[in-house]
Scaffold this motif. Structure first.
Motif, PDB file in Angstrom:
ATOM      1  N   TRP A 289       0.983  -1.113  -0.028  1.00 58.14           N
ATOM      2  CA  TRP A 289      -0.204  -0.097  -0.044  1.00 58.14           C
ATOM      3  C   TRP A 289       1.094   1.279  -0.471  1.00 58.14           C
ATOM      4  CZ3 TRP A 289      -5.487   0.225   0.235  1.00 58.14           C
ATOM      5  CH2 TRP A 289      -5.972   1.942   0.577  1.00 58.14           C
ATOM      6  N   LEU A 290       1.591   1.587   1.325  1.00 56.07           N
ATOM      7  CA  LEU A 290       2.850   3.254   0.853  1.00 56.07           C
ATOM      8  C   LEU A 290       3.527   2.278  -0.245  1.00 56.07           C
ATOM      9  CD1 LEU A 290       4.047   4.433   3.308  1.00 56.07           C
ATOM     10  CD2 LEU A 290       6.237   3.014   3.055  1.00 56.07           C
ATOM     11  N   PHE A 291       3.953   0.965  -1.200  1.00 58.85           N
ATOM     12  CA  PHE A 291       4.856   1.685  -2.114  1.00 58.85           C
ATOM     13  C   PHE A 291       3.997   2.069  -2.921  1.00 58.85           C
ATOM     14  CE2 PHE A 291       6.442  -0.804  -5.708  1.00 58.85           C
ATOM     15  CZ  PHE A 291       7.324   0.007  -6.648  1.00 58.85           C
ATOM     16  N   TYR A 292       3.023   1.705  -3.210  1.00 57.76           N
ATOM     17  CA  TYR A 292       2.232   2.067  -4.187  1.00 57.76           C
ATOM     18  C   TYR A 292       2.035   3.583  -4.109  1.00 57.76           C
ATOM     19  CZ  TYR A 292       1.709  -2.370  -6.828  1.00 57.76           C
ATOM     20  OH  TYR A 292       2.478  -4.223  -6.799  1.00 57.76           O
ATOM     21  N   LEU A 360      11.133   3.237   8.225  1.00 59.84           N
ATOM     22  CA  LEU A 360      11.430   4.929   7.290  1.00 59.84           C
ATOM     23  C   LEU A 360      11.370   5.823   6.396  1.00 59.84           C
ATOM     24  CD1 LEU A 360      15.255   3.243   8.274  1.00 59.84           C
ATOM     25  CD2 LEU A 360      14.320   5.403   9.326  1.00 59.84           C
ATOM     26  N   PRO A 361      10.425   4.428   5.285  1.00 66.80           N
ATOM     27  CA  PRO A 361       9.588   4.801   3.670  1.00 66.80           C
ATOM     28  C   PRO A 361       8.710   5.891   4.442  1.00 66.80           C
ATOM     29  CG  PRO A 361      10.746   2.947   3.691  1.00 66.80           C
ATOM     30  CD  PRO A 361      11.023   2.830   4.649  1.00 66.80           C
ATOM     31  N   GLY A 362       7.422   4.731   5.675  1.00 63.75           N
ATOM     32  CA  GLY A 362       6.605   6.053   6.218  1.00 63.75           C
ATOM     33  C   GLY A 362       6.702   6.883   6.626  1.00 63.75           C
ATOM     34  N   ALA A 363       8.383   7.191   7.463  1.00 61.97           N
ATOM     35  CA  ALA A 363       8.616   8.167   8.136  1.00 61.97           C
ATOM     36  C   ALA A 363       8.683   9.536   6.920  1.00 61.97           C
ATOM     37  CB  ALA A 363       9.289   8.424   8.890  1.00 61.97           C
ATOM     38  N   PHE A 364       9.554   8.679   5.900  1.00 57.37           N
ATOM     39  CA  PHE A 364      10.110  10.029   4.725  1.00 57.37           C
ATOM     40  C   PHE A 364       8.786  10.623   4.251  1.00 57.37           C
ATOM     41  CE2 PHE A 364      14.119   7.306   4.699  1.00 57.37           C
ATOM     42  CZ  PHE A 364      14.815   7.908   5.218  1.00 57.37           C
ATOM     43  N   LEU A 365       7.854   9.677   4.030  1.00 55.75           N
ATOM     44  CA  LEU A 365       6.770   9.982   3.017  1.00 55.75           C
ATOM     45  C   LEU A 365       5.387  10.992   3.337  1.00 55.75           C
ATOM     46  CD1 LEU A 365       4.755   9.968   1.123  1.00 55.75           C
ATOM     47  CD2 LEU A 365       3.172   7.768   2.123  1.00 55.75           C
ATOM     48  N   VAL A 366       5.841  11.068   5.237  1.00 54.71           N
ATOM     49  CA  VAL A 366       4.666  11.509   5.935  1.00 54.71           C
ATOM     50  C   VAL A 366       4.849  12.763   6.475  1.00 54.71           C
ATOM     51  CG1 VAL A 366       4.549  13.023   8.040  1.00 54.71           C
ATOM     52  CG2 VAL A 366       4.059  10.425   7.853  1.00 54.71           C
ATOM     53  N   ALA A 367       6.926  13.459   6.395  1.00 49.46           N
ATOM     54  CA  ALA A 367       8.446  14.342   5.757  1.00 49.46           C
ATOM     55  C   ALA A 367       7.762  15.156   5.113  1.00 49.46           C
ATOM     56  CB  ALA A 367       9.232  13.889   6.436  1.00 49.46           C
ATOM     57  N   THR A 387      14.484   3.667  -1.967  1.00 48.32           N
ATOM     58  CA  THR A 387      15.843   1.962  -1.758  1.00 48.32           C
ATOM     59  C   THR A 387      15.478   1.930  -0.639  1.00 48.32           C
ATOM     60  OG1 THR A 387      16.892   4.095  -2.933  1.00 48.32           O
ATOM     61  CG2 THR A 387      18.247   2.908  -0.959  1.00 48.32           C
ATOM     62  N   VAL A 388      14.880   2.572   0.689  1.00 48.89           N
ATOM     63  CA  VAL A 388      15.003   1.774   1.468  1.00 48.89           C
ATOM     64  C   VAL A 388      13.753   0.578   1.910  1.00 48.89           C
ATOM     65  CG1 VAL A 388      14.711   2.091   4.093  1.00 48.89           C
ATOM     66  CG2 VAL A 388      16.111   3.545   3.026  1.00 48.89           C
ATOM     67  N   VAL A 437      -3.679  11.841   2.996  1.00 44.95           N
ATOM     68  CA  VAL A 437      -3.148  10.592   2.414  1.00 44.95           C
ATOM     69  C   VAL A 437      -1.751  10.321   3.059  1.00 44.95           C
ATOM     70  CG1 VAL A 437      -2.381   9.915   0.073  1.00 44.95           C
ATOM     71  CG2 VAL A 437      -4.380  11.100   0.573  1.00 44.95           C
ATOM     72  N   PHE A 438      -0.956  10.537   3.671  1.00 45.22           N
ATOM     73  CA  PHE A 438       0.341  10.533   3.575  1.00 45.22           C
ATOM     74  C   PHE A 438       0.423   9.614   5.061  1.00 45.22           C
ATOM     75  CE2 PHE A 438       2.733  14.018   0.694  1.00 45.22           C
ATOM     76  CZ  PHE A 438       2.251  12.942  -0.689  1.00 45.22           C
ATOM     77  N   PHE A 439       0.011  10.043   6.142  1.00 44.72           N
ATOM     78  CA  PHE A 439      -0.498   9.416   7.055  1.00 44.72           C
ATOM     79  C   PHE A 439      -1.813   8.176   7.224  1.00 44.72           C
ATOM     80  CE2 PHE A 439       0.427  13.661   8.610  1.00 44.72           C
ATOM     81  CZ  PHE A 439       1.708  13.288  10.265  1.00 44.72           C
ATOM     82  N   LEU A 440      -2.231   8.254   6.175  1.00 46.38           N
ATOM     83  CA  LEU A 440      -3.117   7.089   6.227  1.00 46.38           C
ATOM     84  C   LEU A 440      -2.102   5.667   5.814  1.00 46.38           C
ATOM     85  CD1 LEU A 440      -5.365   5.636   6.179  1.00 46.38           C
ATOM     86  CD2 LEU A 440      -6.026   6.246   4.301  1.00 46.38           C
ATOM     87  N   SER A 441      -1.405   6.108   4.860  1.00 47.25           N
ATOM     88  CA  SER A 441      -0.524   5.241   4.087  1.00 47.25           C
ATOM     89  C   SER A 441       0.958   4.749   5.221  1.00 47.25           C
ATOM     90  CB  SER A 441       0.155   5.866   2.679  1.00 47.25           C
ATOM     91  OG  SER A 441      -0.461   5.777   1.786  1.00 47.25           O
ATOM     92  N   ALA A 442       1.350   5.610   5.242  1.00 48.50           N
ATOM     93  CA  ALA A 442       2.397   5.422   6.802  1.00 48.50           C
ATOM     94  C   ALA A 442       1.654   4.908   8.303  1.00 48.50           C
ATOM     95  CB  ALA A 442       2.514   6.519   7.943  1.00 48.50           C
ATOM     96  N   GLY A 443       0.011   4.842   8.618  1.00 46.02           N
ATOM     97  CA  GLY A 443      -0.035   4.373   9.852  1.00 46.02           C
ATOM     98  C   GLY A 443      -0.371   2.876   9.236  1.00 46.02           C
ATOM     99  N   ILE A 444      -0.900   2.789   8.410  1.00 45.22           N
ATOM    100  CA  ILE A 444      -0.869   1.360   7.290  1.00 45.22           C
ATOM    101  C   ILE A 444       0.172   0.104   7.599  1.00 45.22           C
ATOM    102  CG2 ILE A 444      -1.598  -0.405   5.514  1.00 45.22           C
ATOM    103  CD1 ILE A 444      -4.189   1.677   5.033  1.00 45.22           C
TER     104      ILE A 444
END
Length: 471
Positions: A289-292, A360-367, A387-388, A437-444
């Motif tokens: 989900w986060l990747f897509y 880390l990808p979730g954190a980067f997405l929120v950032a 990358t990560v 959207v970003f928070f939802l993806s990171a939360g999932i």
């Protein structure tokens, strides 16, 4: 011997019997030493699979590149060729591109089942040949009409859907536990490099020859390579005519505890009740989900909010793909190093690399939602995220073989089915609410990681053992 010495020896306590190793680390104990990897058959298989997956992803993304020229009357290809142009709306283009996944999701479990019964070599080779051959007919299908092209895309998805489950069936017979991460990740890196180089080559072909040649060239090369596949690959070490006796004994002895491939029946009830399997499936769904979201929403966000089109900058477009490919290789080497030196158990290594690749990808997405109009930082975060994210290749992705090597292909089919679902549910075209959207993806993603850490395992499950399965 003197009596005093005999009495002293008699008083010594009996040595305690050696404790049997824990199942999770049993495969890591010293055994037959591996042969030189530079000239080994198993590393040759990794190279062949790298090229094969390179071709598979090149075939998958060629329509994404060509459709720009197929629907744009001002594209440079028209100045050099008589390639047709079609009046397809953005919605129609989206349906055409997504129709591939309707076929792809259907053959995931079937591909794993067929590979376990018929052999991974045959199933993967047939999938590659059919995908390549069908690609040759894309220009004709487009000429006949949208319905024909959508139908062909579904067939392409059906053909390609068997490839990854079949690959896992092969690795279950070829990859020693201490080398699984590096071998499989070197092969998987072909996906990313194939995507990157296919985009570059497709753009050149499109401008010089016309968009139909994208399908003719990639499809033709794929058909030729599928012939090499059947000549170069063998189902298991025992059937390889050129493998050394030392390497064959090393592989066979290291995999002796896992049993042979499954038969026509499967322990479906036991699989459905297996928490370690559910842990992998849930984690695959959440991380995909986060990747897509990264792949689909980030470019739109950068275009609509930051007014920067990443697709127009070749270098910046390449960075995420190059980073992801290199990350696959490096994380595989590091994971095997930790296992071979007994730094961590198998379960701990899988959970560690999954945590890095998901947190880390979730954190980067929120950032990204807090950086303002700084497209340089956005590109940096996108590159770092992809990358990560590659470290999950040495984590939950390989965990299928850890818990049930006999059923690895079928299990990958199950978890890949879960992983494809986000393609139909993750955000695709958003104009507002980016932070949500970003928070939802990171939360999932975080939920998936916690579930995996809680219930993931690194040992062969009871239902996957040969003596239990045959009862």
């Amino acid at each position: 011997m003197e009596p005093s010495a005999e009495r002293a020896r008699a008083d010594e306590p009996e040595p305690e019997p050696e404790q049997e190793p824990e199942p999770d680390d049993a495969a890591l104990l010293p055994g037959p030493q591996p042969s030189c990897w530079l000239c080994s058959a198993r590393w040759g298989l990794a190279v062949v699979l790298h090229i094969t997956l390179f071709m598979v992803y090149a075939l998958r993304v060629n329509l994404s590149m060509a459709i720009v020229a197929m629907t744009n009357a001002t594209h440079p290809t028209l100045r050099l060729s008589q390639a047709p142009v079609y009046d397809w709306s953005a919605e129609t283009q989206g349906i055409i591109l997504s129709s591939f996944f309707y076929g792809y999701i259907f053959t995931q479990m079937l591909g794993g089942y067929w590979a376990g019964t018929l052999g991974g070599k045959v199933v993967l080779g047939c999938g590659l040949f059919l995908t390549s051959a069908l690609t040759l007919f894309v220009p004709l299908a487009a000429k006949l009409g949208v319905v024909y092209l959508i139908g062909l895309q579904v067939l392409l998805g059906l053909a390609e859907g068997v490839i990854f489950p079949a690959q896992y069936t092969l690795w279950a017979k070829w990859a020693p536990p201490m080398e699984r991460s590096r071998l499989m990740n070197i092969a998987d890196a072909g996906c990313t490099f194939g995507t990157f180089l296919a985009y570059l080559a497709a753009g050149f072909i499109c401008q010089c020859l016309g968009w139909p040649y994208i399908f003719y060239i990639f499809g033709g090369i794929g058909c030729i390579w599928s012939m090499f596949w059947f000549l170069l690959v063998y189902e298991d070490p025992a059937r390889h005519p050129c493998i050394s006796a030392r390497e064959r004994d090393y592989i066979v002895s290291s995999l002796a505890s896992q049993g042979c491939s499954h038969g026509w029946s499967l322990p479906l009830k036991a699989m459905a009740k297996s928490l370690p399997l559910w842990a992998i499936a849930v984690a695959c769904f959440c991380t995909d989900w986060l990747f897509y979201t990264l792949l689909t929403s980030m470019p739109t966000y950068m275009n609509n909010v930051l007014h920067f089109n990443i697709q127009e900058n070749g270098l910046l477009s390449a960075l995420p793909y190059v980073g992801n490919g290199l990350g696959h290789i490096l994380s595989g080497l590091l994971a095997d190093l930790l296992l071979s030196r007994h730094v961590l158990s198998t379960a701990a290594v899988r959970k560690l690399f999954s945590a890095v690749g998901m947190l880390l990808p979730g954190a980067f997405l929120v950032a990204v939602s807090y950086i303002g109009c700084n497209y340089t930082a956005a590109v940096a975060f996108l590159t770092l995220s992809l990358t990560v994210n590659s470290t999950t290749g040495a984590g939950l992705n390989i965990n299928h073989i850890d818990i049930a090597p006999r059923y690895a292909g079928f299990l990958l089919g199950i978890t890949n089915t879960f992983g494809i679902i986000p393609m139909f549910g993750s955000p695709q075209d958003l104009v507002a609410g980016w932070r949500n959207v970003f928070f939802l993806s990171a939360g999932i993603d975080l939920f998936g990681l916690l579930f995996y850490v809680a219930f993931g395992n690194g040992t062969i499950q009871d239902w996957a053992k040969e003596d239990v399965a045959n009862q």
